[in-house]
Scaffold this motif. Structure first.
Motif, PDB file in Angstrom:
ATOM      1  N   ALA A   1       9.345 -43.268 -61.897  1.00  0.00           N
ATOM      2  CA  ALA A   1       8.067 -43.544 -61.214  1.00  0.00           C
ATOM      3  C   ALA A   1       7.160 -42.323 -61.140  1.00  0.00           C
ATOM      4  O   ALA A   1       5.950 -42.456 -60.984  1.00  0.00           O
ATOM      5  CB  ALA A   1       8.318 -44.082 -59.807  1.00  0.00           C
ATOM      6  N   SER A   2       7.741 -41.117 -61.266  1.00  0.00           N
ATOM      7  CA  SER A   2       6.892 -39.915 -61.290  1.00  0.00           C
ATOM      8  C   SER A   2       6.118 -39.819 -62.604  1.00  0.00           C
ATOM      9  O   SER A   2       5.115 -39.126 -62.681  1.00  0.00           O
ATOM     10  CB  SER A   2       7.726 -38.634 -61.139  1.00  0.00           C
ATOM     11  OG  SER A   2       8.677 -38.725 -60.118  1.00  0.00           O
TER      12      SER A   2
ATOM     13  N   THR B   1      13.709 -36.504 -63.034  1.00  0.00           N
ATOM     14  CA  THR B   1      13.114 -37.205 -61.892  1.00  0.00           C
ATOM     15  C   THR B   1      13.294 -38.701 -62.066  1.00  0.00           C
ATOM     16  O   THR B   1      13.770 -39.158 -63.106  1.00  0.00           O
ATOM     17  CB  THR B   1      11.608 -36.865 -61.749  1.00  0.00           C
ATOM     18  OG1 THR B   1      11.091 -37.484 -60.551  1.00  0.00           O
ATOM     19  CG2 THR B   1      10.792 -37.366 -62.932  1.00  0.00           C
ATOM     20  N   PHE B   2      12.877 -39.454 -61.054  1.00  0.00           N
ATOM     21  CA  PHE B   2      12.822 -40.902 -61.180  1.00  0.00           C
ATOM     22  C   PHE B   2      11.618 -41.257 -62.051  1.00  0.00           C
ATOM     23  O   PHE B   2      10.577 -40.593 -61.976  1.00  0.00           O
ATOM     24  CB  PHE B   2      12.694 -41.522 -59.781  1.00  0.00           C
ATOM     25  CG  PHE B   2      12.641 -43.029 -59.781  1.00  0.00           C
ATOM     26  CD1 PHE B   2      13.537 -43.772 -60.510  1.00  0.00           C
ATOM     27  CD2 PHE B   2      11.681 -43.692 -59.025  1.00  0.00           C
ATOM     28  CE1 PHE B   2      13.483 -45.162 -60.505  1.00  0.00           C
ATOM     29  CE2 PHE B   2      11.614 -45.079 -59.007  1.00  0.00           C
ATOM     30  CZ  PHE B   2      12.517 -45.810 -59.756  1.00  0.00           C
TER      31      PHE B   2
ATOM     32  N   ALA C   1       5.963 -50.197 -49.563  1.00  0.00           N
ATOM     33  CA  ALA C   1       4.818 -49.527 -48.949  1.00  0.00           C
ATOM     34  C   ALA C   1       4.772 -48.086 -49.431  1.00  0.00           C
ATOM     35  O   ALA C   1       5.790 -47.539 -49.864  1.00  0.00           O
ATOM     36  CB  ALA C   1       4.920 -49.554 -47.416  1.00  0.00           C
TER      37      ALA C   1
ATOM     38  N   ASN D   1       2.714 -49.020 -52.541  1.00  0.00           N
ATOM     39  CA  ASN D   1       4.021 -48.424 -52.857  1.00  0.00           C
ATOM     40  C   ASN D   1       3.811 -46.994 -53.345  1.00  0.00           C
ATOM     41  O   ASN D   1       2.664 -46.557 -53.506  1.00  0.00           O
ATOM     42  CB  ASN D   1       4.753 -49.268 -53.917  1.00  0.00           C
ATOM     43  CG  ASN D   1       3.897 -49.494 -55.151  1.00  0.00           C
ATOM     44  OD1 ASN D   1       3.566 -48.548 -55.863  1.00  0.00           O
ATOM     45  ND2 ASN D   1       3.497 -50.731 -55.395  1.00  0.00           N
ATOM     46  N   GLY D   2       4.894 -46.307 -53.605  1.00  0.00           N
ATOM     47  CA  GLY D   2       4.814 -44.907 -54.014  1.00  0.00           C
ATOM     48  C   GLY D   2       4.229 -44.715 -55.404  1.00  0.00           C
ATOM     49  O   GLY D   2       3.514 -43.751 -55.670  1.00  0.00           O
ATOM     50  N   LEU D   3       4.554 -45.644 -56.291  1.00  0.00           N
ATOM     51  CA  LEU D   3       4.017 -45.564 -57.649  1.00  0.00           C
ATOM     52  C   LEU D   3       2.491 -45.682 -57.640  1.00  0.00           C
ATOM     53  O   LEU D   3       1.792 -44.893 -58.270  1.00  0.00           O
ATOM     54  CB  LEU D   3       4.624 -46.677 -58.515  1.00  0.00           C
ATOM     55  CG  LEU D   3       4.165 -46.714 -59.956  1.00  0.00           C
ATOM     56  CD1 LEU D   3       5.216 -46.116 -60.864  1.00  0.00           C
ATOM     57  CD2 LEU D   3       3.855 -48.114 -60.413  1.00  0.00           C
TER      58      LEU D   3
ATOM     59  N   SER E   1       6.544 -42.672 -50.724  1.00  0.00           N
ATOM     60  CA  SER E   1       7.017 -44.052 -50.835  1.00  0.00           C
ATOM     61  C   SER E   1       7.763 -44.389 -49.555  1.00  0.00           C
ATOM     62  O   SER E   1       8.454 -43.534 -48.998  1.00  0.00           O
ATOM     63  CB  SER E   1       7.973 -44.182 -52.018  1.00  0.00           C
ATOM     64  OG  SER E   1       8.724 -45.393 -51.907  1.00  0.00           O
TER      65      SER E   1
ATOM     66  N   GLN F   1      10.779 -38.683 -51.734  1.00  0.00           N
ATOM     67  CA  GLN F   1      12.160 -38.515 -51.258  1.00  0.00           C
ATOM     68  C   GLN F   1      12.241 -37.431 -50.181  1.00  0.00           C
ATOM     69  O   GLN F   1      13.333 -36.981 -49.848  1.00  0.00           O
ATOM     70  CB  GLN F   1      13.079 -38.150 -52.444  1.00  0.00           C
ATOM     71  CG  GLN F   1      13.025 -39.176 -53.574  1.00  0.00           C
ATOM     72  CD  GLN F   1      14.062 -38.946 -54.657  1.00  0.00           C
ATOM     73  OE1 GLN F   1      14.782 -37.960 -54.654  1.00  0.00           O
ATOM     74  NE2 GLN F   1      14.151 -39.879 -55.608  1.00  0.00           N
TER      75      GLN F   1
ATOM     76  N   VAL G   1       7.878 -32.822 -57.791  1.00  0.00           N
ATOM     77  CA  VAL G   1       8.711 -33.833 -57.128  1.00  0.00           C
ATOM     78  C   VAL G   1       9.774 -33.122 -56.289  1.00  0.00           C
ATOM     79  O   VAL G   1      10.558 -32.335 -56.827  1.00  0.00           O
ATOM     80  CB  VAL G   1       9.407 -34.751 -58.164  1.00  0.00           C
ATOM     81  CG1 VAL G   1      10.204 -35.847 -57.457  1.00  0.00           C
ATOM     82  CG2 VAL G   1       8.398 -35.365 -59.129  1.00  0.00           C
TER      83      VAL G   1
ATOM     84  N   LYS H   1      14.326 -45.155 -48.518  1.00  0.00           N
ATOM     85  CA  LYS H   1      13.824 -43.778 -48.419  1.00  0.00           C
ATOM     86  C   LYS H   1      14.053 -43.240 -46.999  1.00  0.00           C
ATOM     87  O   LYS H   1      14.341 -44.009 -46.085  1.00  0.00           O
ATOM     88  CB  LYS H   1      12.333 -43.723 -48.781  1.00  0.00           C
ATOM     89  CG  LYS H   1      12.023 -44.235 -50.189  1.00  0.00           C
ATOM     90  CD  LYS H   1      12.322 -43.220 -51.286  1.00  0.00           C
ATOM     91  CE  LYS H   1      12.540 -43.838 -52.635  1.00  0.00           C
ATOM     92  NZ  LYS H   1      11.445 -43.826 -53.570  1.00  0.00           N
TER      93      LYS H   1
HETATM   94  C1  LIG Z   1      10.845 -44.073 -54.918  1.00  0.00           C
HETATM   95  C2  LIG Z   1      10.127 -43.072 -55.724  1.00  0.00           C
HETATM   96  C3  LIG Z   1       8.853 -43.310 -56.256  1.00  0.00           C
HETATM   97  C4  LIG Z   1       8.202 -44.644 -56.257  1.00  0.00           C
HETATM   98  O1  LIG Z   1       8.075 -45.247 -55.045  1.00  0.00           O
HETATM   99  P1  LIG Z   1       7.974 -46.867 -54.950  1.00  0.00           P
HETATM  100  O2  LIG Z   1       7.534 -47.075 -53.562  1.00  0.00           O
HETATM  101  O3  LIG Z   1       9.338 -47.385 -55.226  1.00  0.00           O
HETATM  102  O4  LIG Z   1       6.974 -47.291 -55.953  1.00  0.00           O
HETATM  103  C5  LIG Z   1       8.204 -42.280 -56.912  1.00  0.00           C
HETATM  104  N1  LIG Z   1       8.779 -41.078 -57.067  1.00  0.00           N
HETATM  105  C6  LIG Z   1      10.007 -40.819 -56.600  1.00  0.00           C
HETATM  106  C7  LIG Z   1      10.578 -39.452 -56.792  1.00  0.00           C
HETATM  107  C8  LIG Z   1      10.730 -41.806 -55.926  1.00  0.00           C
HETATM  108  O5  LIG Z   1      11.965 -41.537 -55.487  1.00  0.00           O
END
Ligand SMILES: *Cc1c(COP(=O)(O)O)cnc(C)c1O
Length: 365
Positions: free
Chosen positions: A88-89, A85-86, A195, A59-61, A182, A160, A131, A187
């Protein structure tokens, strides 16, 4: 009928035969992790963004975390992050024990304000995370200049911004030291599950990160470094390979909707996002003074909206106590005013015009 904020069935419906055939072929192959589908997606995605190496991850994280691990980030390090930001950053930074150094956004772009970065750099600064929020490219020219001046790598969070153009003809995710993507289903390029991917041109970093994603191992049962288990599976890779062929089309559709909104929304109570031909419009984010009133008005017109993001990371339960008393007024103002309008490939024109009409009939009380 309610206009949904997002309808994933539309995208699936448009490419149903191709997607179903690809998924079925993978199911019948009997090979589900680290096989040929992943390899071929990795090379196709690296080629698309214009970098040498790609690693498919869970995943993106995890993509961000593995990059930071690959750079040997530890408790003594400081990482500069955008305040707006979200979450997860931010999470991978605190997960590795490093210190978060949030920087306020430029309110006209919502992205990190490069002018505010330099004063926060010191000898502990390990990296800057850029980001490309909502699909709008960060001013990477300015960031790369800062990175070069202080010898600090720029990590791109391009979760994104699949396909957005950065500068010098390079795509977002192909400019910094490494980039995280991500493929969460909503997305711009979305899998049918979780993924993510890491991109880099640095062969040494690539070698290290390819071990990290696989238990710290490059040969079965030989573990040289601390690793995790985070690999994109074959099913997602085969689906993404199909969708990757259509990403330019997905983005063009988003850009067309954004242009339609920007041209036709004419309410003095709605502040529209600045146009930018490189923007890929993961979200179309407006600002209003009285947000809950506006959202209720839209709901009465049958239009779903969302907020990205209602609580800034520094005010969430996770960070409230850690970053006690940090003053981020621009981020807090934006978080109180932003509203995202529905935008997705395949959204009908009549739905777009209903969204526009609802905005134009809004009268702030
Ligand atoms: C969605 C997102 C992530 C995390 O991605 P995941 O696949 O959901 O873990 C990280 N940073 C940003 C800016 C996002 O939008």
């Amino acid at each position: 009928m309610t206009i949904k904020f997002f309808d994933l069935k539309v995208e699936y419906g448009a490419y149903k035969e191709e997607l179903t055939a690809a998924a079925l072929e993978t199911l019948q192959s009997g090979h589900y992790i680290m096989g040929s589908k992943l390899k071929s997606f990795e090379s196709a995605f690296a080629k698309y963004i214009g970098v040498k190496y790609c690693l498919g991850v869970g995943n993106g994280l995890d993509a961000l975390k593995i990059i930071l691990m690959g750079m040997e980030t530890s408790g003594e390090d400081e990482i500069i992050v955008p305040a707006h930001t979200f979450i997860a950053s931010w999470l991978p930074v605190s997960d590795l024990g490093a210190k978060l150094v949030p920087i306020e956004p430029d309110p006209s772009t919502f992205n990190i304000n490069p002018k505010l970065i330099e004063k926060s750099i010191n000898q502990n600064t390990k990296a800057i995370i850029a980001v490309h929020l909502y699909g709008r490219p960060v001013d990477m020219r300015a960031l790369m200049r800062i990175g070069e001046k202080y010898n600090i790598p720029i990590i791109e969070d391009a979760a994104q911004a699949h396909g957005a153009t950065g500068f010098g003809g390079k795509k977002c995710g192909g400019i910094g030291k490494a980039a995280a993507f991500s493929f969460y289903p909503t997305k711009n390029l979305g899998a049918c599950g979780d993924a993510g991917a890491i991109l880099t041109n640095d062969s040494r970093l690539y070698q290290i990160m390819s071990k990290i994603r696989n238990y710290g191992s490059s040969r079965k049962y030989i573990h040289d470094i601390q690793g995790v288990n985070s690999r994109m599976d074959e099913l997602q890779a085969s689906i993404l390979s199909i969708k990757l062929k259509h990403i330019e089309d997905f983005n063009k559709k988003r850009q067309k909707i954004a242009a339609c909104y920007s041209k036709n929304i004419q309410s003095r109570y709605v502040s529209k996002p600045k146009m930018d031909s490189h923007h890929v419009w993961h979200q179309y984010v407006i600002r209003v003074q009285k947000r809950s009133e506006f959202i209720n008005h839209m709901k009465k017109f049958g239009v779903e909206t969302m907020i990205h993001y209602p609580v800034p990371p520094h005010l969430t339960g996770v960070y409230k106590n850690q970053l006690n008393g940090i003053d981020l007024p621009i981020t807090e103002l934006l978080c109180a005013q932003v509203v995202s309008l529905p935008i997705y490939p395949g959204m009908s024109e009549s739905d777009q015009f209903r969204v526009i009409q609802a905005c134009n009939e809004y009268k702030q009380k």
